[in-house]
Design a protein around this motif. Structure first.
Motif, PDB file in Angstrom:
ATOM      1  N   GLU A 247       0.846  -1.186   0.000  1.00 51.21           N
ATOM      2  CA  GLU A 247       0.000   0.000   0.000  1.00 51.21           C
ATOM      3  C   GLU A 247       0.882   1.237   0.000  1.00 51.21           C
ATOM      4  N   ILE A 248       0.508   2.192  -0.815  1.00 51.55           N
ATOM      5  CA  ILE A 248       1.234   3.445  -0.912  1.00 51.55           C
ATOM      6  C   ILE A 248       0.422   4.511  -0.178  1.00 51.55           C
ATOM      7  N   THR A 249       1.069   5.174   0.779  1.00 56.43           N
ATOM      8  CA  THR A 249       0.383   6.217   1.533  1.00 56.43           C
ATOM      9  C   THR A 249       0.438   7.543   0.783  1.00 56.43           C
ATOM     10  N   HIS A 250      -0.356   8.477   1.234  1.00 62.71           N
ATOM     11  CA  HIS A 250      -0.336   9.844   0.722  1.00 62.71           C
ATOM     12  C   HIS A 250       1.100  10.355   0.836  1.00 62.71           C
ATOM     13  N   PRO A 251       1.569  11.185  -0.093  1.00 57.65           N
ATOM     14  CA  PRO A 251       2.968  11.649  -0.057  1.00 57.65           C
ATOM     15  C   PRO A 251       3.396  12.305   1.257  1.00 57.65           C
ATOM     16  N   ASN A 252       2.475  12.907   1.987  1.00 59.89           N
ATOM     17  CA  ASN A 252       2.837  13.564   3.246  1.00 59.89           C
ATOM     18  C   ASN A 252       2.700  12.662   4.461  1.00 59.89           C
ATOM     19  N   ALA A 253       2.396  11.398   4.250  1.00 55.86           N
ATOM     20  CA  ALA A 253       2.249  10.453   5.360  1.00 55.86           C
ATOM     21  C   ALA A 253       3.330   9.379   5.263  1.00 55.86           C
ATOM     22  N   THR A 254       3.814   8.973   6.402  1.00 55.10           N
ATOM     23  CA  THR A 254       4.782   7.877   6.433  1.00 55.10           C
ATOM     24  C   THR A 254       4.057   6.587   6.797  1.00 55.10           C
ATOM     25  N   ALA A 255       4.724   5.478   6.570  1.00 56.13           N
ATOM     26  CA  ALA A 255       4.161   4.189   6.974  1.00 56.13           C
ATOM     27  C   ALA A 255       3.957   4.172   8.482  1.00 56.13           C
ATOM     28  N   GLU A 256       4.871   4.767   9.216  1.00 52.35           N
ATOM     29  CA  GLU A 256       4.754   4.824  10.673  1.00 52.35           C
ATOM     30  C   GLU A 256       3.472   5.537  11.102  1.00 52.35           C
ATOM     31  N   MET A 257       3.124   6.620  10.413  1.00 51.69           N
ATOM     32  CA  MET A 257       1.882   7.341  10.722  1.00 51.69           C
ATOM     33  C   MET A 257       0.669   6.461  10.454  1.00 51.69           C
ATOM     34  N   ALA A 258       0.674   5.785   9.317  1.00 52.91           N
ATOM     35  CA  ALA A 258      -0.451   4.927   8.951  1.00 52.91           C
ATOM     36  C   ALA A 258      -0.577   3.742   9.902  1.00 52.91           C
TER      37      ALA A 258
END
Length: 72
Positions: free
Chosen positions: A37-48
């Motif tokens: 899964e690719i997150t929004h450019p301003n989000a990191t995997a850690e945030m998700a």
């Protein structure tokens, strides 16, 4: 099915009211069946991954074979 997974996650996240940039832009399945899964450019995997349980539950509504989520 891949876009369905991304949509299911985003719907579930929406109800939790995270910051707007924590969203899944796309989901792809590789030849071994792993989903990336690719997150929004301003989000990191850690945030998700702060929403890990929600993500797993949402993925399982589309594909019962989902076992776990991990950061790479």
């Amino acid at each position: 099915m891949d876009q369905e997974i991304a949509s299911a996650i985003n719907r579930a996240l929406f109800h939790q009211k995270p910051p707007a940039h924590i969203a899944i832009m796309s989901a792809k399945r590789n030849a071994k069946g792993a989903i990336t899964e690719i997150t929004h450019p301003n989000a990191t995997a850690e945030m998700a991954l702060q929403y890990r349980d929600i993500i797993i539950t949402a993925e399982r509504t589309v594909d019962k074979r989902v076992i776990d989520v991990e950061e790479n």
